[in-house]
Design a protein around this motif. Structure first.
Motif, PDB file in Angstrom:
ATOM      1  N   VAL A  90       0.878  -1.166   0.000  1.00  0.00           N
ATOM      2  CA  VAL A  90       0.000   0.000   0.000  1.00  0.00           C
ATOM      3  C   VAL A  90       0.916   1.216   0.000  1.00  0.00           C
ATOM      4  CG1 VAL A  90      -1.903   1.150   1.175  1.00  0.00           C
ATOM      5  CG2 VAL A  90      -1.663  -1.339   1.370  1.00  0.00           C
ATOM      6  N   HIS A  91       0.778   2.070  -1.017  1.00  0.00           N
ATOM      7  CA  HIS A  91       1.711   3.184  -1.192  1.00  0.00           C
ATOM      8  C   HIS A  91       0.972   4.486  -1.502  1.00  0.00           C
ATOM      9  CE1 HIS A  91       5.267   5.418  -2.297  1.00  0.00           C
ATOM     10  NE2 HIS A  91       4.697   5.731  -3.436  1.00  0.00           N
ATOM     11  N   LEU A  92       1.426   5.562  -0.867  1.00  0.00           N
ATOM     12  CA  LEU A  92       0.920   6.910  -1.144  1.00  0.00           C
ATOM     13  C   LEU A  92       1.957   7.656  -1.973  1.00  0.00           C
ATOM     14  CD1 LEU A  92      -0.264   7.941   2.420  1.00  0.00           C
ATOM     15  CD2 LEU A  92      -1.723   7.655   0.432  1.00  0.00           C
ATOM     16  N   PRO A  93       1.657   8.011  -3.223  1.00  0.00           N
ATOM     17  CA  PRO A  93       2.608   8.784  -4.017  1.00  0.00           C
ATOM     18  C   PRO A  93       2.468  10.282  -3.720  1.00  0.00           C
ATOM     19  CG  PRO A  93       0.751   8.168  -5.381  1.00  0.00           C
ATOM     20  CD  PRO A  93       0.514   7.565  -4.016  1.00  0.00           C
ATOM     21  N   HIS A  94       2.577  10.621  -2.444  1.00  0.00           N
ATOM     22  CA  HIS A  94       2.418  12.003  -1.994  1.00  0.00           C
ATOM     23  C   HIS A  94       3.488  12.321  -0.950  1.00  0.00           C
ATOM     24  CE1 HIS A  94      -1.469  12.231  -4.003  1.00  0.00           C
ATOM     25  NE2 HIS A  94      -1.759  11.066  -3.460  1.00  0.00           N
ATOM     26  N   ALA A  95       3.928  13.567  -0.906  1.00  0.00           N
ATOM     27  CA  ALA A  95       4.989  13.973   0.024  1.00  0.00           C
ATOM     28  C   ALA A  95       4.458  14.530   1.331  1.00  0.00           C
ATOM     29  CB  ALA A  95       5.897  15.005  -0.645  1.00  0.00           C
ATOM     30  N   THR A  96       3.137  14.664   1.461  1.00  0.00           N
ATOM     31  CA  THR A  96       2.577  15.239   2.682  1.00  0.00           C
ATOM     32  C   THR A  96       1.440  14.383   3.247  1.00  0.00           C
ATOM     33  OG1 THR A  96       1.125  16.712   1.408  1.00  0.00           O
ATOM     34  CG2 THR A  96       3.255  17.615   2.129  1.00  0.00           C
ATOM     35  N   SER A 105      -5.274  -1.733  11.841  1.00  0.00           N
ATOM     36  CA  SER A 105      -5.995  -1.201  10.688  1.00  0.00           C
ATOM     37  C   SER A 105      -4.993  -0.465   9.819  1.00  0.00           C
ATOM     38  CB  SER A 105      -7.091  -0.228  11.144  1.00  0.00           C
ATOM     39  OG  SER A 105      -8.087  -0.894  11.882  1.00  0.00           O
ATOM     40  N   ILE A 106      -5.326  -0.298   8.563  1.00  0.00           N
ATOM     41  CA  ILE A 106      -4.467   0.454   7.653  1.00  0.00           C
ATOM     42  C   ILE A 106      -4.993   1.888   7.656  1.00  0.00           C
ATOM     43  CG2 ILE A 106      -3.559   0.642   5.316  1.00  0.00           C
ATOM     44  CD1 ILE A 106      -4.319  -2.397   5.025  1.00  0.00           C
ATOM     45  N   LEU A 107      -4.159   2.802   8.150  1.00  0.00           N
ATOM     46  CA  LEU A 107      -4.590   4.170   8.372  1.00  0.00           C
ATOM     47  C   LEU A 107      -3.794   5.151   7.514  1.00  0.00           C
ATOM     48  CD1 LEU A 107      -4.706   4.005  12.282  1.00  0.00           C
ATOM     49  CD2 LEU A 107      -6.617   3.651  10.686  1.00  0.00           C
ATOM     50  N   LEU A 108      -4.497   5.917   6.713  1.00  0.00           N
ATOM     51  CA  LEU A 108      -3.894   7.001   5.955  1.00  0.00           C
ATOM     52  C   LEU A 108      -3.874   8.219   6.869  1.00  0.00           C
ATOM     53  CD1 LEU A 108      -4.777   8.100   2.349  1.00  0.00           C
ATOM     54  CD2 LEU A 108      -4.590   9.771   4.175  1.00  0.00           C
ATOM     55  N   ILE A 109      -2.728   8.849   6.977  1.00  0.00           N
ATOM     56  CA  ILE A 109      -2.628  10.067   7.772  1.00  0.00           C
ATOM     57  C   ILE A 109      -2.462  11.250   6.820  1.00  0.00           C
ATOM     58  CG2 ILE A 109      -1.405  11.325   9.581  1.00  0.00           C
ATOM     59  CD1 ILE A 109      -0.471   8.663  10.689  1.00  0.00           C
ATOM     60  N   GLU A 110      -3.519  12.025   6.724  1.00  0.00           N
ATOM     61  CA  GLU A 110      -3.487  13.259   5.944  1.00  0.00           C
ATOM     62  C   GLU A 110      -2.762  14.307   6.788  1.00  0.00           C
ATOM     63  OE1 GLU A 110      -3.212  15.807   3.550  1.00  0.00           O
ATOM     64  OE2 GLU A 110      -4.738  14.462   2.699  1.00  0.00           O
ATOM     65  N   LEU A 111      -1.780  14.968   6.193  1.00  0.00           N
ATOM     66  CA  LEU A 111      -0.984  15.947   6.922  1.00  0.00           C
ATOM     67  C   LEU A 111      -1.103  17.360   6.350  1.00  0.00           C
ATOM     68  CD1 LEU A 111       2.091  13.595   7.187  1.00  0.00           C
ATOM     69  CD2 LEU A 111       0.660  14.333   9.106  1.00  0.00           C
ATOM     70  N   ASP A 112      -1.756  17.496   5.198  1.00  0.00           N
ATOM     71  CA  ASP A 112      -1.825  18.796   4.539  1.00  0.00           C
ATOM     72  C   ASP A 112      -3.145  18.944   3.781  1.00  0.00           C
ATOM     73  OD1 ASP A 112      -0.830  21.314   3.808  1.00  0.00           O
ATOM     74  OD2 ASP A 112       0.107  20.544   1.982  1.00  0.00           O
ATOM     75  N   GLY A 113      -4.220  18.603   4.458  1.00  0.00           N
ATOM     76  CA  GLY A 113      -5.531  18.612   3.811  1.00  0.00           C
ATOM     77  C   GLY A 113      -6.249  19.927   3.982  1.00  0.00           C
ATOM     78  N   PRO A 114      -7.485  19.929   3.567  1.00  0.00           N
ATOM     79  CA  PRO A 114      -8.181  18.824   2.914  1.00  0.00           C
ATOM     80  C   PRO A 114      -7.774  18.705   1.439  1.00  0.00           C
ATOM     81  CG  PRO A 114      -9.680  20.668   3.247  1.00  0.00           C
ATOM     82  CD  PRO A 114      -8.372  21.057   3.856  1.00  0.00           C
ATOM     83  N   ARG A 115      -7.763  17.472   0.970  1.00  0.00           N
ATOM     84  CA  ARG A 115      -7.438  17.198  -0.433  1.00  0.00           C
ATOM     85  C   ARG A 115      -7.757  15.747  -0.773  1.00  0.00           C
ATOM     86  NH1 ARG A 115      -1.698  18.573  -1.759  1.00  0.00           N
ATOM     87  NH2 ARG A 115      -2.050  20.302  -0.373  1.00  0.00           N
ATOM     88  N   GLU A 116      -7.648  15.431  -2.067  1.00  0.00           N
ATOM     89  CA  GLU A 116      -7.841  14.052  -2.514  1.00  0.00           C
ATOM     90  C   GLU A 116      -6.476  13.398  -2.645  1.00  0.00           C
ATOM     91  OE1 GLU A 116     -10.971  12.576  -5.388  1.00  0.00           O
ATOM     92  OE2 GLU A 116      -9.168  12.487  -6.639  1.00  0.00           O
ATOM     93  N   ARG A 117      -6.389  12.178  -2.156  1.00  0.00           N
ATOM     94  CA  ARG A 117      -5.146  11.405  -2.219  1.00  0.00           C
ATOM     95  C   ARG A 117      -5.374  10.140  -3.038  1.00  0.00           C
ATOM     96  NH1 ARG A 117      -0.943  14.582  -0.486  1.00  0.00           N
ATOM     97  NH2 ARG A 117      -1.461  15.572   1.486  1.00  0.00           N
ATOM     98  N   ASN A 118      -4.328   9.722  -3.717  1.00  0.00           N
ATOM     99  CA  ASN A 118      -4.313   8.428  -4.406  1.00  0.00           C
ATOM    100  C   ASN A 118      -3.563   7.436  -3.543  1.00  0.00           C
ATOM    101  OD1 ASN A 118      -5.632   9.269  -6.818  1.00  0.00           O
ATOM    102  ND2 ASN A 118      -3.747  10.256  -7.451  1.00  0.00           N
ATOM    103  N   VAL A 119      -4.127   6.279  -3.361  1.00  0.00           N
ATOM    104  CA  VAL A 119      -3.485   5.199  -2.637  1.00  0.00           C
ATOM    105  C   VAL A 119      -3.288   4.072  -3.647  1.00  0.00           C
ATOM    106  CG1 VAL A 119      -3.609   3.601  -0.687  1.00  0.00           C
ATOM    107  CG2 VAL A 119      -4.713   5.862  -0.534  1.00  0.00           C
ATOM    108  N   VAL A 120      -2.047   3.750  -3.956  1.00  0.00           N
ATOM    109  CA  VAL A 120      -1.753   2.708  -4.928  1.00  0.00           C
ATOM    110  C   VAL A 120      -1.593   1.392  -4.181  1.00  0.00           C
ATOM    111  CG1 VAL A 120      -0.196   1.930  -6.759  1.00  0.00           C
ATOM    112  CG2 VAL A 120      -0.627   4.400  -6.442  1.00  0.00           C
ATOM    113  N   VAL A 121      -2.436   0.431  -4.527  1.00  0.00           N
ATOM    114  CA  VAL A 121      -2.407  -0.889  -3.880  1.00  0.00           C
ATOM    115  C   VAL A 121      -1.939  -1.898  -4.928  1.00  0.00           C
ATOM    116  CG1 VAL A 121      -3.741  -2.653  -2.667  1.00  0.00           C
ATOM    117  CG2 VAL A 121      -4.301  -0.208  -2.362  1.00  0.00           C
ATOM    118  N   THR A 122      -0.808  -2.538  -4.638  1.00  0.00           N
ATOM    119  CA  THR A 122      -0.234  -3.528  -5.539  1.00  0.00           C
ATOM    120  C   THR A 122      -0.212  -4.872  -4.828  1.00  0.00           C
ATOM    121  OG1 THR A 122       1.171  -1.823  -6.520  1.00  0.00           O
ATOM    122  CG2 THR A 122       1.768  -4.134  -6.958  1.00  0.00           C
ATOM    123  N   VAL A 123      -0.774  -5.885  -5.476  1.00  0.00           N
ATOM    124  CA  VAL A 123      -0.778  -7.227  -4.908  1.00  0.00           C
ATOM    125  C   VAL A 123       0.021  -8.117  -5.858  1.00  0.00           C
ATOM    126  CG1 VAL A 123      -2.198  -9.108  -3.995  1.00  0.00           C
ATOM    127  CG2 VAL A 123      -3.106  -6.759  -4.026  1.00  0.00           C
TER     128      VAL A 123
END
Length: 134
Positions: free
Chosen positions: A41-47, A114-132
């Protein structure tokens, strides 16, 4: 070896917010059809960042409090550009990715993880790339 990739879109409502994405990631693993392997599970975001921990209101509040204590919002050099250095720093220390084993078509995680996304610079839309892969 088979692989499957899907991007999940998550919208935050607060500047700093913890969002449980466990159910969405588990659904992607099911759709992958892969029964044994690894789920990245990867976030291609810096914040923004990812953690595996308990989704309990008190702990969520504690995580947000700790981020605010450790990564204050002022006094950083990067703030001359974007005024969000604290978010970049927190993301750097927490991390943008987590890997989970997949067995019998399910993510192996602890009872309270649980798998928790931590938004640090919102509000905004984030992409979460899930590779299996498996």
């Amino acid at each position: 070896m088979a692989s499957y990739i899907e991007t999940l879109r998550v919208r935050s409502k607060e500047r700093i917010q913890v969002i449980d994405i466990t159910g969405d990631v588990e659904a992607i693993v099911r759709r992958s059809g892969i029964s044994e392997g690894i789920c990245l599970v990867h976030l291609p975001h810096a914040t923004a960042a990812l953690v595996a921990n308990e989704n309990e209101r008190g702990l969520i509040n504690d995580i947000i409090r700790k981020i605010r204590e450790e990564f204050v919002r002022e006094g950083w050099e990067h703030d001359r550009i974007d005024d969000n250095a604290y978010a970049h720093l927190a993301s750097s220390f927490i991390g943008p990715s987590r890997a989970f084993p997949v067995s019998s078509g399910r993510i192996l995680r602890g009872t309270w993880q649980s798998i928790l996304l931590i938004e640090l610079d919102g509000p905004r839309e984030r992409n979460v790339v899930v590779t299996v892969v498996g």
